[in-house]
Design a protein around this motif. Structure first.
Motif, PDB file in Angstrom:
ATOM      1  N   MET A 109       0.847  -1.197   0.000  1.00 43.94           N
ATOM      2  CA  MET A 109       0.000   0.000   0.000  1.00 43.94           C
ATOM      3  C   MET A 109       0.878   1.241   0.000  1.00 43.94           C
ATOM      4  O   MET A 109       1.810   1.356   0.799  1.00 43.94           O
ATOM      5  CB  MET A 109      -0.888  -0.006   1.253  1.00 43.94           C
ATOM      6  CG  MET A 109      -1.726   1.245   1.430  1.00 43.94           C
ATOM      7  SD  MET A 109      -3.404   0.963   0.870  1.00 43.94           S
ATOM      8  CE  MET A 109      -4.210   2.474   1.318  1.00 43.94           C
ATOM      9  N   PHE A 160       0.651   5.416   0.243  1.00 46.60           N
ATOM     10  CA  PHE A 160      -0.293   6.432   0.709  1.00 46.60           C
ATOM     11  C   PHE A 160      -0.050   7.787   0.034  1.00 46.60           C
ATOM     12  O   PHE A 160       1.063   8.089  -0.395  1.00 46.60           O
ATOM     13  CB  PHE A 160      -0.162   6.618   2.224  1.00 46.60           C
ATOM     14  CG  PHE A 160      -0.473   5.383   3.015  1.00 46.60           C
ATOM     15  CD1 PHE A 160      -1.746   5.158   3.505  1.00 46.60           C
ATOM     16  CD2 PHE A 160       0.504   4.429   3.265  1.00 46.60           C
ATOM     17  CE1 PHE A 160      -2.038   4.016   4.233  1.00 46.60           C
ATOM     18  CE2 PHE A 160       0.219   3.286   3.984  1.00 46.60           C
ATOM     19  CZ  PHE A 160      -1.050   3.076   4.472  1.00 46.60           C
ATOM     20  N   ARG A 201       0.175  10.636   1.497  1.00 55.27           N
ATOM     21  CA  ARG A 201       1.160  11.432   2.239  1.00 55.27           C
ATOM     22  C   ARG A 201       2.319  10.568   2.734  1.00 55.27           C
ATOM     23  O   ARG A 201       2.844  10.767   3.801  1.00 55.27           O
ATOM     24  CB  ARG A 201       0.461  12.189   3.373  1.00 55.27           C
ATOM     25  CG  ARG A 201      -0.673  13.071   2.801  1.00 55.27           C
ATOM     26  CD  ARG A 201      -1.061  14.215   3.680  1.00 55.27           C
ATOM     27  NE  ARG A 201       0.080  15.010   4.071  1.00 55.27           N
ATOM     28  CZ  ARG A 201       0.559  15.067   5.305  1.00 55.27           C
ATOM     29  NH1 ARG A 201       0.001  14.372   6.248  1.00 55.27           N
ATOM     30  NH2 ARG A 201       1.584  15.817   5.571  1.00 55.27           N
ATOM     31  N   HIS A 217       3.795   8.599   4.533  1.00 59.41           N
ATOM     32  CA  HIS A 217       3.858   7.919   5.825  1.00 59.41           C
ATOM     33  C   HIS A 217       5.110   7.081   5.999  1.00 59.41           C
ATOM     34  O   HIS A 217       5.050   5.953   6.499  1.00 59.41           O
ATOM     35  CB  HIS A 217       2.616   7.050   6.056  1.00 59.41           C
ATOM     36  CG  HIS A 217       1.345   7.857   6.113  1.00 59.41           C
ATOM     37  ND1 HIS A 217       1.280   9.099   6.694  1.00 59.41           N
ATOM     38  CD2 HIS A 217       0.108   7.593   5.639  1.00 59.41           C
ATOM     39  CE1 HIS A 217       0.049   9.546   6.580  1.00 59.41           C
ATOM     40  NE2 HIS A 217      -0.684   8.671   5.944  1.00 59.41           N
ATOM     41  N   LEU A 218       6.255   7.597   5.570  1.00 60.30           N
ATOM     42  CA  LEU A 218       7.511   6.923   5.894  1.00 60.30           C
ATOM     43  C   LEU A 218       7.735   7.056   7.389  1.00 60.30           C
ATOM     44  O   LEU A 218       7.238   7.995   8.017  1.00 60.30           O
ATOM     45  CB  LEU A 218       8.675   7.570   5.141  1.00 60.30           C
ATOM     46  CG  LEU A 218       8.740   7.300   3.642  1.00 60.30           C
ATOM     47  CD1 LEU A 218       9.955   7.995   3.050  1.00 60.30           C
ATOM     48  CD2 LEU A 218       8.804   5.809   3.359  1.00 60.30           C
ATOM     49  N   PHE A 219       8.516   6.119   7.961  1.00 58.80           N
ATOM     50  CA  PHE A 219       8.824   6.218   9.387  1.00 58.80           C
ATOM     51  C   PHE A 219       9.926   7.260   9.562  1.00 58.80           C
ATOM     52  O   PHE A 219      11.053   7.032   9.125  1.00 58.80           O
ATOM     53  CB  PHE A 219       9.245   4.851   9.935  1.00 58.80           C
ATOM     54  CG  PHE A 219       8.240   3.767   9.649  1.00 58.80           C
ATOM     55  CD1 PHE A 219       6.889   3.986   9.908  1.00 58.80           C
ATOM     56  CD2 PHE A 219       8.623   2.560   9.107  1.00 58.80           C
ATOM     57  CE1 PHE A 219       5.943   3.003   9.637  1.00 58.80           C
ATOM     58  CE2 PHE A 219       7.681   1.564   8.837  1.00 58.80           C
ATOM     59  CZ  PHE A 219       6.347   1.795   9.097  1.00 58.80           C
ATOM     60  N   PRO A 220       9.627   8.407  10.187  1.00 51.96           N
ATOM     61  CA  PRO A 220      10.582   9.527  10.189  1.00 51.96           C
ATOM     62  C   PRO A 220      11.830   9.266  11.008  1.00 51.96           C
ATOM     63  O   PRO A 220      12.845   9.914  10.789  1.00 51.96           O
ATOM     64  CB  PRO A 220       9.772  10.678  10.802  1.00 51.96           C
ATOM     65  CG  PRO A 220       8.700  10.023  11.585  1.00 51.96           C
ATOM     66  CD  PRO A 220       8.379   8.743  10.876  1.00 51.96           C
ATOM     67  N   HIS A 221      11.767   8.291  11.939  1.00 53.59           N
ATOM     68  CA  HIS A 221      12.927   8.027  12.783  1.00 53.59           C
ATOM     69  C   HIS A 221      13.859   6.995  12.170  1.00 53.59           C
ATOM     70  O   HIS A 221      14.809   6.571  12.814  1.00 53.59           O
ATOM     71  CB  HIS A 221      12.467   7.580  14.168  1.00 53.59           C
ATOM     72  CG  HIS A 221      11.585   6.360  14.151  1.00 53.59           C
ATOM     73  ND1 HIS A 221      10.439   6.284  13.407  1.00 53.59           N
ATOM     74  CD2 HIS A 221      11.694   5.167  14.774  1.00 53.59           C
ATOM     75  CE1 HIS A 221       9.873   5.095  13.581  1.00 53.59           C
ATOM     76  NE2 HIS A 221      10.622   4.399  14.402  1.00 53.59           N
ATOM     77  N   ALA A 236      12.985  13.305   6.312  1.00 51.30           N
ATOM     78  CA  ALA A 236      12.923  14.769   6.326  1.00 51.30           C
ATOM     79  C   ALA A 236      13.984  15.392   5.425  1.00 51.30           C
ATOM     80  O   ALA A 236      13.888  16.561   5.060  1.00 51.30           O
ATOM     81  CB  ALA A 236      13.080  15.285   7.753  1.00 51.30           C
ATOM     82  N   ARG A 269       9.521   0.445   0.063  1.00 52.22           N
ATOM     83  CA  ARG A 269       9.176  -0.174   1.338  1.00 52.22           C
ATOM     84  C   ARG A 269       8.080  -1.223   1.154  1.00 52.22           C
ATOM     85  O   ARG A 269       8.132  -2.302   1.744  1.00 52.22           O
ATOM     86  CB  ARG A 269       8.703   0.905   2.325  1.00 52.22           C
ATOM     87  CG  ARG A 269       8.229   0.356   3.650  1.00 52.22           C
ATOM     88  CD  ARG A 269       7.880   1.435   4.633  1.00 52.22           C
ATOM     89  NE  ARG A 269       6.689   2.190   4.234  1.00 52.22           N
ATOM     90  CZ  ARG A 269       6.142   3.141   4.976  1.00 52.22           C
ATOM     91  NH1 ARG A 269       6.687   3.461   6.138  1.00 52.22           N
ATOM     92  NH2 ARG A 269       5.082   3.790   4.560  1.00 52.22           N
ATOM     93  N   SER A 270       7.076  -0.896   0.303  1.00 48.81           N
ATOM     94  CA  SER A 270       6.011  -1.859   0.046  1.00 48.81           C
ATOM     95  C   SER A 270       6.526  -3.050  -0.741  1.00 48.81           C
ATOM     96  O   SER A 270       6.181  -4.196  -0.460  1.00 48.81           O
ATOM     97  CB  SER A 270       4.876  -1.189  -0.737  1.00 48.81           C
ATOM     98  OG  SER A 270       4.137  -0.364   0.108  1.00 48.81           O
TER      99      SER A 270
END
Lengths: 309, 258
Positions: free
Chosen positions: B99, B101, B103, B105-109, B153, B167-168
């Motif tokens: 999936m 998205f 926006r 929604h990557l993991f920012p950390h 970022a 990632r998907s």
């Protein structure tokens, strides 16, 4: 003058030196002079005052009893904060759960322990034997016991202090953790779920690490606050820094000198903790760039230069 | 679109979904063949994103059924009744459905490479080294080999979305769902994301793409679906639907966006 949009090139391109405006602020100078004078007078008075007994301060600063008390204070802080944070995470997760009983239990816990004074709680745990003379493991509601202890043997002043501080801290931490979890973008949870992660994995790998950014600064404040709050266990003879300082001044009547001895250690501990807080915040700020606000600027001399990525 | 003989990769039957008093899906049925690329267009609030989110069960459905790769999503059919799947089974199904998205929604950390490796390591229990190699390979594929150690970022929107696609893909999904993947991007960054998607489609990935990119739908899509008011109004070969819409509402919508 000339046609619109076409300006003489030399006017635009010339780089003129910039001279900062020089403003005279006499009020500021007067205030600074007054402050200097006051601080100098204060320092002078403190140093020469015959009532402060600096020799006693120096003589007791590294007294072995004081050092033992110092360790108790450190132990109380570290253990109660560590367990308090874990208790806070657990309570926050319960509070956000879909189960009414879990939510209710968590709310009851924070309501009660934030709503009663810590001092009262400490005295209560110290006198726990008045409510439950024996503590045992076995079948509840009057069933047989497998093991049983005398409460007074189990709950020493140190244990009572630890219980009081930890359980109280857990209640405050749960609110901090809850706010942190709520601050994470719901899209993060969806992205993790779309990858097939379980609830526990989403929480552990995605939500909590990001919540940490929000949780860490207030937790650092809680830690620094806890270093000093531990002094409350002196009311139940907790053997911490303040308790031993009191024991010594009850012997030699050097009240102020020993309060200074204790305060010097408290200041040292809180200063170390503030520096530590800065590094932890930086660690959990990964991926967000920039130094964390004011504290970053204040502690800049302590940090290595930012590595360029 | 789907041939009568082959089992479709995605089978959506009479799906209904309501949010409170609002019925957002009113009995939607759709087939996506293996390696097919279906583009879904429609005005906002038409239910197209909700339909997509029902396929990997980010939304539960109130009626109807959805199969992916022959497997009923979210339920087990036992003795003429539907039993909701336990979370473990549902997570296993989701792991096969990629999936992307709007926006990102990557993991920012986590860095780009860590974002890509996250699924294989956490969900599939893949070894760290193997996952790192996989991440490097996939980032290379979306043209971001040199950004592996950047945090989200530090990446542009287009780069972030390409990392999100990688990632998907790391989960080796059977199908990929795209929920308006270019709608949050600056205009000059749209093409780099569409290029990656085009590449995927040419590689034989089964895709459902909710989009406003009519050119992409025309050139890459095998099938175009126009949704309005919770239902499929018109569907067919993209070129034909876009050139000669039969339905009044399709004409009105295309008149506004083209």
């Amino acid at each position: 003058m000339s046609t619109a949009g076409v300006l003489p090139a030399e006017d635009d391109a010339a780089e003129l030196p910039v001279v900062p405006a020089r403003t005279v602020r006499p009020g500021r100078w007067v205030a600074a002079a007054a402050a200097t004078l006051f601080l100098a007078w204060l320092a002078y008075t403190i140093i020469v005052s015959p009532n402060l007994h600096w020799d006693v301060v120096v003589g007791n600063q590294f007294d072995h009893r004081i050092l033992t008390g110092l360790w108790v204070t450190i132990a109380l802080t570290v253990v109660s904060m560590t367990v308090g944070v874990l208790l806070g995470v657990l309570t926050a997760v319960m509070q956000l759960s879909g189960n009414v009983v879990l939510r209710g239990a968590a709310s009851l816990y924070t309501w009660f322990f934030r709503g009663t004074p810590l001092l009262v709680q400490l005295i209560f745990w110290f006198n726990f034997a008045l409510v439950f003379p024996q503590i045992g493991i076995g079948i509840p509601f009057g069933g047989p016991k497998l093991v049983e202890w005398q409460t007074n043997a189990l709950i020493t002043p140190f244990v009572a202090g630890l219980l009081g501080l930890t359980i109280n801290e857990g209640a405050y931490m749960s609110e901090i953790v809850r706010a942190g979890i709520n601050a994470v973008d719901p899209g993060q949870r969806e992205a993790a779920e779309a990858l097939g992660m379980s609830h526990a994995q989403v929480l552990r790998r995605v939500v909590l690490p990001q919540a940490m950014r929000v949780i860490i600064p207030p937790t650092g404040n809680q830690f620094i606050s806890m270093l000093k709050t531990t002094s409350m266990v002196s009311v139940i003879a907790g053997a911490d820094l303040l308790t031993v300082a009191q024991h010594i001044y009850l012997d030699n009547f050097e009240v102020i000198a020993l309060l200074i001895v204790a305060s010097v250690w408290y200041l040292l501990l809180t200063t170390i903790a503030s520096v530590g807080q800065h590094f932890v915040e930086k660690r959990f700020n990964r991926g967000h760039g920039g130094l964390p606000r004011r504290i970053g600027r204040n502690l800049l001399p302590f940090t290595r230069r930012e590595r360029l990525v | 679109m789907s041939t009568a003989t082959a089992e479709p990769m995605v089978r959506i039957r009479s799906v209904r979904k309501r949010f409170g008093p609002l019925e957002v899906l009113r009995g939607v049925s759709l087939d996506v063949p293996d390696s097919g690329v279906v583009c879904v267009i429609g005005p906002s609030g038409s239910g197209k994103s909700t339909l997509l989110r029902c396929v990997n069960r980010l939304e539960t459905i109130d009626a109807g059924r959805i199969w992916v790769d022959g497997e009923l999503i979210g339920y087990r059919e036992v003795g003429g009744r539907l039993h909701a799947l336990p979370p473990r089974e549902l997570n296993r199904q989701r792991a096969k459905i990629g999936m992307v998205f709007q926006r990102f929604h990557l993991f920012p950390h986590r860095t780009a490479a860590e974002n890509v490796a996250e699924g294989p390591v956490t969900v599939q229990g893949m070894g760290k080294r193997q996952a790192r190699d996989l991440a490097a390979e996939l980032l290379e594929r979306v043209g971001l080999a040199d950004r592996a150690h950047h945090y989200p970022a530090q990446l542009s929107g287009g780069q972030q979305q390409r990392v999100a696609i990688a990632r998907s893909l790391a989960m080796r999904p059977k199908i990929m769902l795209f929920d308006e993947p270019t709608s949050a991007l600056d205009p000059e960054l749209v093409q780099e994301v569409l290029a990656v998607m085009r590449d995927l489609a040419e590689g034989g990935m089964t895709m459902i793409v909710v989009t406003h990119e009519m050119n992409f739908a025309r050139e890459v899509g095998d099938h175009l679906v126009f949704m309005d008011d919770g239902a499929i109004v018109e569907q067919g070969v993209p070129r034909e639907v876009l050139a000669e819409p039969r339905h009044e509402r399709t004409r009105a919508f295309l008149g506004q966006v083209l």
